[in-house]
Scaffold this active site. Structure first.
Site, mmCIF file in Angstrom:
data_model
loop_
_atom_site.group_PDB
_atom_site.id
_atom_site.type_symbol
_atom_site.label_atom_id
_atom_site.label_comp_id
_atom_site.label_asym_id
_atom_site.label_seq_id
_atom_site.Cartn_x
_atom_site.Cartn_y
_atom_site.Cartn_z
ATOM 1 N N GLN A 103 0.863 -1.188 0.000
ATOM 2 C CA GLN A 103 0.000 0.000 0.000
ATOM 3 C C GLN A 103 0.893 1.229 0.000
ATOM 4 O OE1 GLN A 103 -2.000 1.755 3.503
ATOM 5 N NE2 GLN A 103 -3.917 1.185 2.517
ATOM 6 N N TYR A 175 -6.116 10.957 3.628
ATOM 7 C CA TYR A 175 -4.711 11.115 3.285
ATOM 8 C C TYR A 175 -4.669 12.063 2.074
ATOM 9 C CZ TYR A 175 -3.197 7.317 6.412
ATOM 10 O OH TYR A 175 -2.914 6.551 7.510
ATOM 11 N N ALA A 353 -9.407 -7.367 8.346
ATOM 12 C CA ALA A 353 -8.312 -6.787 9.128
ATOM 13 C C ALA A 353 -8.381 -7.232 10.579
ATOM 14 C CB ALA A 353 -8.334 -5.268 9.022
ATOM 15 N N ARG A 354 -9.358 -6.692 11.337
ATOM 16 C CA ARG A 354 -9.384 -6.970 12.777
ATOM 17 C C ARG A 354 -9.539 -8.455 13.079
ATOM 18 N NH1 ARG A 354 -14.039 -2.863 14.399
ATOM 19 N NH2 ARG A 354 -14.669 -3.492 12.303
#
Length: 395
Positions: A103, A175, A353-354
């Site tokens: 990424q 971002y 993810a988690r």
């Protein structure tokens, strides 16, 4: 959109020029394992464990394209001395049978200038929120924009050189590229501000530059982008404009897949996570005065959103209905039932993810027993650990 014969999420699948052993992607979460902004054995071990655990592809995050593009000083940023460690990491992941994605991006206004020692950059001049208003984000100049586009291309070239199978361009969470898309954060009056087409100019240039860099290196590496469907903040990028931007990306023809996300690291971080808000744990990771402020006023920034499985699915359906581009659904994907639902709704991949922080071998468990339920309880205690070393505290 639904399909009559949805694919098996645990069977091999093509992502552009790359074949994954299944349709499960470990989505990017900053690992907090690069204290010198270089690859460590700890970072390698983190991704190897995910590979051994059965994911189709793991994503290394967050690899900044410039030193001021880090969110904080310990994050790895692309430079020659980082390449040997990244090659070691990709080789180690490949040995597990998994693929690995890099990424890349520029943090822009999400950069903590107190940590990096470098002034943060935003579309427009504003208070440096990550430095608690002690300074200003400066407005990106045309020279900055050109430099950052080139830096994305260079990062993509290096990613191919060190063996990554995919490059994911970060267009989310406010971002830099995402902040240019936001009407709230982008107040420019030049060709990079105003209409959506103008606000989209920088992100489109970045994605094009990345695709061209990958193509020059042989074009056997996939290119993805991670895009906010909704900033989750008043005046930010909303679903209708996000979908219109996604159509521009599709028309440009530079992406092999689009990963759909949401939320703003500046304005509404919990919009992404859903579930409990561990304010006390957040406060403990900060300077005592900042921690005290979080205990008193944290509820203003850290809004509460109840967790439910596939919580981004409703938003994502509109994108699936309007786009032919392969899509990655994330948000509350924790079991085989959720994966099958995503496939039936027409999504080609799922991001996790988690649940994988809690159980890196969850995919192996699902292969052995389709009824396996994730041990993740959505407490979000893992989120504050990014300031030290990202882990599930309950393991």
């Amino acid at each position: 959109m639904t399909t009559d014969t949805p694919p098996d999420p645990l069977a091999p699948a093509r992502l552009g020029p790359v074949t994954l052993r299944n349709r499960v992607i470990k989505s990017a979460t900053f690992e907090g394992r690069t204290p010198e902004a270089l690859v460590t054995q700890d970072l390698v071990d983190f991704h190897v464990e995910l590979g051994r655990g059965g994911v189709g592809m793991t994503t290394v995050a967050y690899l900044a394209v410039a030193p001021e593009g880090r969110t904080e000083r310990r994050q790895l940023w692309w430079r020659p001395e980082a390449l040997p460690g990244l090659r070691e990491l990709t080789d180690a992941v490949h040995a597990t049978g998994a693929k690995v994605s890099a990424q890349i991006g520029h943090a822009g206004p999400v950069s903590d200038s107190r940590s990096t020692g470098l002034q943060s950059i935003a579309p427009s001049r504003r208070f440096d929120q990550m430095a608690l208003g002690t300074g200003l984000d400066r407005a990106a100049t045309r020279d900055d924009i050109d430099r950052i586009v080139r830096a994305h291309a260079q990062a993509a070239s290096w990613a191919v050189e060190v063996g990554f199978d995919a490059v994911e361009v970060h267009l989310g969470h406010n971002y830099l590229a995402s902040s240019f898309l936001s009407p709230r954060l982008n107040r420019r009056r030049d060709e990079f501000g105003g209409s959506l087409e103008h606000r989209a100019e920088l992100p489109r240039r970045i994605v094009t530059a990345v695709r061209e860099a990958v193509a020059r290196a042989g074009d056997d590496v996939a290119v993805l982008a991670k895009l906010n469907m909704d900033d989750g903040a008043r005046g930010g990028l909303a679903p209708a404009e996000s979908l219109a931007f996604a159509k521009l990306l599709e028309a440009d023809g530079n992406l092999d897949a689009l990963e759909l996300t949401g939320g703003s690291s500046l304005l509404n971080p919990m919009y992404l996570f859903r579930g409990d808000v561990p304010l006390t744990e957040f406060a403990r990771t900060q300077h005592p005065l900042i921690g005290l402020g979080l205990r008193w006023f944290g509820g203003v920034l850290f809004k509460r959103y109840p967790y439910h499985p596939l919580y981004f699915l409703e938003l994502a359906r509109a994108f699936r209905a309007e786009l032919a581009l392969p899509l990655v659904l994330l948000g509350g994907v924790t079991d085989l039932g959720g994966m099958n639902t995503a496939m039936a709704e027409g999504f080609e991949f799922v991001g996790m993810a988690r649940a994988l922080l809690r159980e890196p071998d969850l995919i192996t468990k699902l292969r052995a027993d389709a009824g396996t339920e994730s041990a993740c309880i959505h407490c979000n205690l893992c989120v504050p650990t990014i300031y030290e070393r990202t882990v599930c505290p309950l393991t």
